[in-house]
Write a protein that holds these residues in place. Structure first.
Motif, PDB file in Angstrom:
ATOM      1  N   ASP A  35      42.904  33.687  47.493  1.00  0.00           N
ATOM      2  CA  ASP A  35      41.524  33.923  47.057  1.00  0.00           C
ATOM      3  C   ASP A  35      41.342  35.348  46.546  1.00  0.00           C
ATOM      4  O   ASP A  35      40.659  35.579  45.540  1.00  0.00           O
ATOM      5  N   GLU A  36      41.922  36.318  47.250  1.00  0.00           N
ATOM      6  CA  GLU A  36      41.802  37.709  46.813  1.00  0.00           C
ATOM      7  C   GLU A  36      42.433  37.911  45.437  1.00  0.00           C
ATOM      8  O   GLU A  36      41.881  38.617  44.595  1.00  0.00           O
ATOM      9  N   VAL A  39      40.106  36.355  42.726  1.00  0.00           N
ATOM     10  CA  VAL A  39      38.962  37.206  42.396  1.00  0.00           C
ATOM     11  C   VAL A  39      39.406  38.380  41.531  1.00  0.00           C
ATOM     12  O   VAL A  39      38.745  38.718  40.539  1.00  0.00           O
ATOM     13  N   HIS A  44      34.765  36.425  40.445  1.00  0.00           N
ATOM     14  CA  HIS A  44      34.095  35.889  41.632  1.00  0.00           C
ATOM     15  C   HIS A  44      33.833  34.385  41.538  1.00  0.00           C
ATOM     16  O   HIS A  44      33.879  33.682  42.542  1.00  0.00           O
ATOM     17  N   ASP A  45      33.593  33.876  40.339  1.00  0.00           N
ATOM     18  CA  ASP A  45      33.227  32.466  40.161  1.00  0.00           C
ATOM     19  C   ASP A  45      33.844  31.924  38.870  1.00  0.00           C
ATOM     20  O   ASP A  45      33.127  31.619  37.914  1.00  0.00           O
ATOM     21  N   SER A 127      33.899  38.283  47.147  1.00  0.00           N
ATOM     22  CA  SER A 127      34.372  37.012  47.697  1.00  0.00           C
ATOM     23  C   SER A 127      34.447  35.967  46.589  1.00  0.00           C
ATOM     24  O   SER A 127      33.775  36.073  45.568  1.00  0.00           O
ATOM     25  N   LEU A 128      35.275  34.976  46.814  1.00  0.00           N
ATOM     26  CA  LEU A 128      35.391  33.870  45.877  1.00  0.00           C
ATOM     27  C   LEU A 128      34.262  32.884  46.159  1.00  0.00           C
ATOM     28  O   LEU A 128      34.148  32.356  47.264  1.00  0.00           O
TER      29      LEU A 128
END
Length: 155
Positions: A35-36, A39, A44-45, A127-128
């Motif tokens: 996830d890191e 991002v 993020h999205d 954050s994701l």
């Protein structure tokens, strides 16, 4: 001392990254979190098509980096989730092929608590983002550990 591959299994919000960070410091180890990386590389999205293509590439890079770290004698913590039996079987086969021990840690939580944590995390910078419909889709795809799958439950 022989390096060990550590992997954290659990759904979104189960506390995988918290545990992985603790292991990273205590062992010590190289911690790798998909996830890191997502991002950092895609935002993020990211749109679904970017996410799907991106996650495949990220997983390849993480695997290469993990292999090199293990070759160098470093412990590695994979902070991913391993939601399916097939992914966990592949993880075990990979560790066996590398000749390194695998420690699989299992974390669990209820669907309601998972969503509460995800909604809270969605508001945090860096954050994701996980949309409600994506959360629901992922929850249906998640496969708990089978009784024959060796694992540890952290305190």
């Amino acid at each position: 001392m022989r390096p060990t591959l550590h992997a954290v299994h659990g759904f979104i919000g189960a506390g995988k990254t918290t545990l992985a960070r603790r292991l990273e410091a205590e062992l010590p180890a190289l911690r790798l979190n998909t996830d890191e990386w997502m991002v950092q590389l895609h935002g993020h999205d990211p749109p679904e098509e970017v996410f799907r293509a991106g996650i495949a590439g990220i997983n390849r890079l993480i695997r290469q980096l993990a292999e090199r770290a293990l070759e160098l004698g470093l412990n590695v913590v994979l902070d991913d989730g391993y939601w399916t039996r097939a992914s966990r079987d592949g993880l075990r086969a990979w560790a066996d092929g590398l000749g390194v021990p695998l420690r699989l840690y299992a974390l669990s939580l209820s669907e309601g608590e998972a969503w509460r944590r995800v909604a809270q995390r969605n508001a945090e910078p860096g954050s994701l983002y996980v949309a409600p419909e994506t959360f629901d889709l992922f929850w249906r795809q998640f496969e708990a550990l089978g009784p024959d799958e060796a694992h540890e439950t952290p305190p």
